[in-house]
Motif scaffolding. Structure first.
Motif, PDB file in Angstrom:
ATOM      1  N   SER A  76       0.723  -1.215  -0.035  1.00 56.87           N
ATOM      2  CA  SER A  76       0.194   0.074   0.025  1.00 56.87           C
ATOM      3  C   SER A  76       0.786   1.399   0.091  1.00 56.87           C
ATOM      4  O   SER A  76       0.634   2.084   0.924  1.00 56.87           O
ATOM      5  CB  SER A  76      -0.967   0.226   1.217  1.00 56.87           C
ATOM      6  OG  SER A  76      -1.396  -1.184   1.335  1.00 56.87           O
ATOM      7  N   PRO A  77       1.663   1.430  -0.957  1.00 59.11           N
ATOM      8  CA  PRO A  77       2.461   2.743  -0.962  1.00 59.11           C
ATOM      9  C   PRO A  77       1.520   3.888  -1.330  1.00 59.11           C
ATOM     10  O   PRO A  77       0.195   3.798  -1.728  1.00 59.11           O
ATOM     11  CB  PRO A  77       3.413   2.574  -1.996  1.00 59.11           C
ATOM     12  CG  PRO A  77       2.668   1.569  -3.127  1.00 59.11           C
ATOM     13  CD  PRO A  77       1.965   0.628  -2.358  1.00 59.11           C
ATOM     14  N   LEU A  78       2.193   5.094  -0.694  1.00 56.08           N
ATOM     15  CA  LEU A  78       1.502   6.339  -1.146  1.00 56.08           C
ATOM     16  C   LEU A  78       1.516   6.597  -2.529  1.00 56.08           C
ATOM     17  O   LEU A  78       2.368   6.901  -3.246  1.00 56.08           O
ATOM     18  CB  LEU A  78       2.068   7.693  -0.371  1.00 56.08           C
ATOM     19  CG  LEU A  78       1.714   8.947  -0.758  1.00 56.08           C
ATOM     20  CD1 LEU A  78       0.222   9.246  -0.340  1.00 56.08           C
ATOM     21  CD2 LEU A  78       2.649   9.845  -0.225  1.00 56.08           C
ATOM     22  N   VAL A  79       0.217   6.416  -3.338  1.00 57.62           N
ATOM     23  CA  VAL A  79       0.299   6.819  -4.807  1.00 57.62           C
ATOM     24  C   VAL A  79      -1.294   7.138  -4.792  1.00 57.62           C
ATOM     25  O   VAL A  79      -1.955   6.976  -3.942  1.00 57.62           O
ATOM     26  CB  VAL A  79       0.410   5.352  -5.797  1.00 57.62           C
ATOM     27  CG1 VAL A  79       1.845   4.967  -5.722  1.00 57.62           C
ATOM     28  CG2 VAL A  79      -0.566   4.415  -5.086  1.00 57.62           C
ATOM     29  N   LYS A  80      -1.411   8.041  -5.927  1.00 61.56           N
ATOM     30  CA  LYS A  80      -2.583   8.641  -6.128  1.00 61.56           C
ATOM     31  C   LYS A  80      -3.645   7.621  -6.813  1.00 61.56           C
ATOM     32  O   LYS A  80      -3.129   6.820  -7.726  1.00 61.56           O
ATOM     33  CB  LYS A  80      -2.598   9.856  -7.153  1.00 61.56           C
ATOM     34  CG  LYS A  80      -3.841  10.586  -7.529  1.00 61.56           C
ATOM     35  CD  LYS A  80      -3.719  11.638  -8.601  1.00 61.56           C
ATOM     36  CE  LYS A  80      -3.865  11.025 -10.314  1.00 61.56           C
ATOM     37  NZ  LYS A  80      -5.270  10.573 -10.104  1.00 61.56           N
ATOM     38  N   ALA A  81      -4.849   7.285  -6.072  1.00 65.39           N
ATOM     39  CA  ALA A  81      -5.898   6.607  -6.957  1.00 65.39           C
ATOM     40  C   ALA A  81      -5.951   7.026  -8.393  1.00 65.39           C
ATOM     41  O   ALA A  81      -6.058   8.389  -8.466  1.00 65.39           O
ATOM     42  CB  ALA A  81      -7.080   6.385  -5.949  1.00 65.39           C
ATOM     43  N   PRO A  82      -6.177   6.107  -9.477  1.00 61.82           N
ATOM     44  CA  PRO A  82      -6.572   6.871 -10.702  1.00 61.82           C
ATOM     45  C   PRO A  82      -7.632   7.710 -10.916  1.00 61.82           C
ATOM     46  O   PRO A  82      -7.629   8.396 -11.644  1.00 61.82           O
ATOM     47  CB  PRO A  82      -6.840   5.461 -11.592  1.00 61.82           C
ATOM     48  CG  PRO A  82      -6.283   4.411 -10.613  1.00 61.82           C
ATOM     49  CD  PRO A  82      -6.162   4.650  -9.268  1.00 61.82           C
ATOM     50  N   ASP A  83      -8.738   7.460  -9.956  1.00 65.02           N
ATOM     51  CA  ASP A  83      -9.838   8.137  -9.928  1.00 65.02           C
ATOM     52  C   ASP A  83      -9.793   9.243  -8.931  1.00 65.02           C
ATOM     53  O   ASP A  83     -10.797   9.956  -8.729  1.00 65.02           O
ATOM     54  CB  ASP A  83     -11.158   7.536  -9.893  1.00 65.02           C
ATOM     55  CG  ASP A  83     -11.136   6.439  -8.728  1.00 65.02           C
ATOM     56  OD1 ASP A  83      -9.988   6.204  -8.061  1.00 65.02           O
ATOM     57  OD2 ASP A  83     -12.147   5.969  -8.351  1.00 65.02           O
ATOM     58  N   ALA A  84      -8.492   9.693  -8.472  1.00 64.95           N
ATOM     59  CA  ALA A  84      -8.613  10.707  -7.359  1.00 64.95           C
ATOM     60  C   ALA A  84      -8.461  12.113  -8.149  1.00 64.95           C
ATOM     61  O   ALA A  84      -7.840  12.068  -9.046  1.00 64.95           O
ATOM     62  CB  ALA A  84      -7.577  10.653  -6.461  1.00 64.95           C
ATOM     63  N   ILE A  85      -9.000  13.125  -7.391  1.00 67.78           N
ATOM     64  CA  ILE A  85      -8.741  14.531  -7.875  1.00 67.78           C
ATOM     65  C   ILE A  85      -7.328  15.229  -7.211  1.00 67.78           C
ATOM     66  O   ILE A  85      -7.625  15.034  -5.996  1.00 67.78           O
ATOM     67  CB  ILE A  85      -9.881  15.060  -7.743  1.00 67.78           C
ATOM     68  CG1 ILE A  85     -11.110  14.573  -8.816  1.00 67.78           C
ATOM     69  CG2 ILE A  85      -9.883  16.680  -7.942  1.00 67.78           C
ATOM     70  CD1 ILE A  85     -12.357  14.858  -8.318  1.00 67.78           C
ATOM     71  N   VAL A  86      -6.508  15.526  -7.868  1.00 66.74           N
ATOM     72  CA  VAL A  86      -5.422  16.364  -7.415  1.00 66.74           C
ATOM     73  C   VAL A  86      -5.698  17.797  -6.898  1.00 66.74           C
ATOM     74  O   VAL A  86      -5.972  18.514  -7.877  1.00 66.74           O
ATOM     75  CB  VAL A  86      -4.347  16.226  -8.169  1.00 66.74           C
ATOM     76  CG1 VAL A  86      -2.829  16.697  -7.623  1.00 66.74           C
ATOM     77  CG2 VAL A  86      -3.940  14.505  -8.563  1.00 66.74           C
ATOM     78  N   ILE A  87      -5.450  18.022  -5.780  1.00 66.69           N
ATOM     79  CA  ILE A  87      -5.335  19.573  -5.445  1.00 66.69           C
ATOM     80  C   ILE A  87      -3.868  20.013  -4.846  1.00 66.69           C
ATOM     81  O   ILE A  87      -3.579  19.199  -3.967  1.00 66.69           O
ATOM     82  CB  ILE A  87      -6.569  19.974  -4.417  1.00 66.69           C
ATOM     83  CG1 ILE A  87      -7.822  19.346  -4.797  1.00 66.69           C
ATOM     84  CG2 ILE A  87      -6.448  21.409  -4.267  1.00 66.69           C
ATOM     85  CD1 ILE A  87      -8.713  19.376  -3.701  1.00 66.69           C
TER      86      ILE A  87
END
Ligand code: DC
Length: 227
Positions: free
Chosen positions: A190-201
């Motif tokens: 479970s590394p810190l990565v952005k989920a494909p459907d996450a919105i970046v701010i």
């Protein structure tokens, strides 16, 4: 009337997760869960029990410490088997060791189970961490990934410590954040990565109000779709 809703907020240390997650939860009347506090609690207990080098003993702690979180007066209060350890989990010693403890698969499994259990307490939840949108709640209704420049993040953390009367130099804090970023984003489990459907701010140059408003708007959009 809102239907059950999960807002997942992930991102590195100092990206603004706690500040915005708390305010979003408060505005919506949702439960706020700071999962980093749980990894910190296990790290504190491992130090206290002198078992930092013994993964099996640390996994036992994660399974049997009866961790509980309560959010009151703007702060997450953490207890282990009924004993309040809130003041003990944000020390520099915990900062230095927490990413290594968070790499242990059995620790993550125990804490993720507990996080899912805690979330059942409310119709709406704002949960923040590193793997909420990817692992803990892959079907979360709203997924946010917060980022900010390393300099901004280090300045924020230094200020937070200053406000609590703890003096740690900016350089030391920056080095610790960089080290944690590296371990947290490159670990196998479970590394810190952005989920494909996450919105970046990117919060480097926006106000807290702006971050909160963006998230609240996203939540409102989901609520309207669900209705
Ligand atoms: O959010 P924080 O800085 O208090 O988190 C402390 C550490 O806990 C972080 O460096 C990595 C770990 N952590 C994690 O691995 N997974 C989470 N969901 C939350 C925190």
């Amino acid at each position: 009337m809102l239907k059950r809703l999960v807002v997942a907020i992930d991102g590195p240390a100092g990206s603004g997760k706690s500040t915005s997650a708390k305010l979003v939860a408060q505005k919506l009347g949702f439960l706020y869960i700071d999962t980093g506090a749980m990894y910190r609690a296990i790290t504190f207990l491992a130090i206290k029990n002198n078992v930092l080098q013994n993964n099996d003993a640390i996994i036992e702690l994660a399974k049997n410490s009866g961790l509980d979180l309560e959010f009151t007066n703007g702060e997450t209060h953490v207890s282990a088997n009924g004993l309040d350890i809130t003041d003990k989990i944000r020390t520099q010693e915990v900062n230095v060791n927490v990413s290594d403890i968070s790499k242990i698969e059995g620790v993550r499994k125990a804490l993720v189970d507990r996080q899912r259990e805690l979330a059942k307490k409310n119709i709406g939840v704002v949960m923040e961490g590193r793997d909420i949108g990817t692992v803990v709640f892959p079907n979360a209704d709203v997924k946010i990934f917060l980022t900010a420049s390393i300099d901004q993040r280090a300045i924020r953390r230094t200020k937070e410590y200053e406000e609590k009367g703890v003096h740690i130099s900016l350089e030391e804090i920056k080095a610790n954040i960089q080290q944690r970023d590296t371990i947290d984003s490159t670990r196998d489990v479970s590394p810190l990565v952005k989920a494909p459907d996450a919105i970046v701010i990117d919060t480097s140059n926006i106000s807290i109000k702006e971050q909160v408003d963006v998230i609240l708007n996203l939540v409102q959009q989901v609520v309207h779709k669900k209705e």
